[in-house]
Design a protein around this motif. Sequence first.
Motif, PDB file in Angstrom:
ATOM      1  N   ALA A  73      14.671 -43.708  70.410  1.00 42.76           N
ATOM      2  CA  ALA A  73      14.738 -43.716  71.872  1.00 42.76           C
ATOM      3  C   ALA A  73      15.381 -42.430  72.376  1.00 42.76           C
ATOM      4  CB  ALA A  73      15.517 -44.935  72.358  1.00 42.76           C
ATOM      5  N   SER A  74      16.428 -42.013  71.709  1.00 39.36           N
ATOM      6  CA  SER A  74      17.130 -40.803  72.121  1.00 39.36           C
ATOM      7  C   SER A  74      16.227 -39.570  72.000  1.00 39.36           C
ATOM      8  CB  SER A  74      18.391 -40.634  71.269  1.00 39.36           C
ATOM      9  OG  SER A  74      19.208 -39.634  71.786  1.00 39.36           O
ATOM     10  N   GLY A  89      11.449 -37.256  78.580  1.00 40.45           N
ATOM     11  CA  GLY A  89      12.047 -37.329  79.911  1.00 40.45           C
ATOM     12  C   GLY A  89      11.900 -36.034  80.691  1.00 40.45           C
ATOM     13  N   MET A 149      17.681 -43.415  77.436  1.00 39.79           N
ATOM     14  CA  MET A 149      16.702 -44.254  76.727  1.00 39.79           C
ATOM     15  C   MET A 149      17.353 -45.321  75.847  1.00 39.79           C
ATOM     16  SD  MET A 149      13.466 -44.106  77.371  1.00 39.79           S
ATOM     17  CE  MET A 149      12.706 -44.714  75.888  1.00 39.79           C
ATOM     18  N   GLY A 153      13.508 -39.753  74.616  1.00 35.86           N
ATOM     19  CA  GLY A 153      14.096 -39.439  75.910  1.00 35.86           C
ATOM     20  C   GLY A 153      14.352 -37.954  76.075  1.00 35.86           C
ATOM     21  N   TRP A 175      18.479 -37.899  79.393  1.00 37.24           N
ATOM     22  CA  TRP A 175      17.513 -38.849  78.853  1.00 37.24           C
ATOM     23  C   TRP A 175      17.774 -39.216  77.395  1.00 37.24           C
ATOM     24  CZ3 TRP A 175      13.898 -42.092  80.647  1.00 37.24           C
ATOM     25  CH2 TRP A 175      13.720 -42.080  82.013  1.00 37.24           C
ATOM     26  N   THR A 180      10.371 -47.741  70.097  1.00 35.60           N
ATOM     27  CA  THR A 180      11.453 -46.756  70.166  1.00 35.60           C
ATOM     28  C   THR A 180      12.836 -47.392  70.209  1.00 35.60           C
ATOM     29  OG1 THR A 180      11.503 -46.579  72.593  1.00 35.60           O
ATOM     30  CG2 THR A 180       9.942 -45.163  71.418  1.00 35.60           C
TER      31      THR A 180
END
Length: 171
Positions: free
Chosen positions: A112-113, A120, A154, A116, A150, A105
């Motif tokens: 990642a975003s 998250g 992330m 998250g 999140w 990620t």
Amino acid sequence: MPLAHVLANAGLFQLGWFACVLGAQRPWLLLVAVACLLVHLLWMAPTRGEWRLVALTMLAGWLLDSALLNLGLFDFGAGAPVAPLWLALLWALFATTLRHCLAWTARPWWRASLLGAVGGPLSYLAGAELAGVGLPWGLLPSLLVLAGVWAVVMPLLHGLTRLPVVANAGR
């Protein structure tokens, strides 16, 4: 990274996650979470950089959750001004995934975003249900705030893995 390593990392995190969340009501379970963390740090990734990543992530996450607590997003029922120990330990365990089972990620940043923003809030929701944590703002507002937080957290955590104090620290 070998698949067995990735799966072991994910398995240790999941076991530790449940131990932390259930440990809110049964503190002896936190020993299981500590054992998961130690297995990772002593055998799977025994570098100074990994230890520093875990420590920095744990501190940053605990401060973030303490801030959200003080904003009224969480109710742990204890009236304490800071997030409980089990949540700090959960952040430490989460840090162990950043360079291992969640490494995919890291790039591009939007992975990642996105993870998250979705994962998250779902993790917090499940954790709140199991640990008896209240969400005074209500379910939807809490989840929306956590999604936004999140989505930013992330990519920042993946950025933390590239800091020289964390990335270049050998054994």
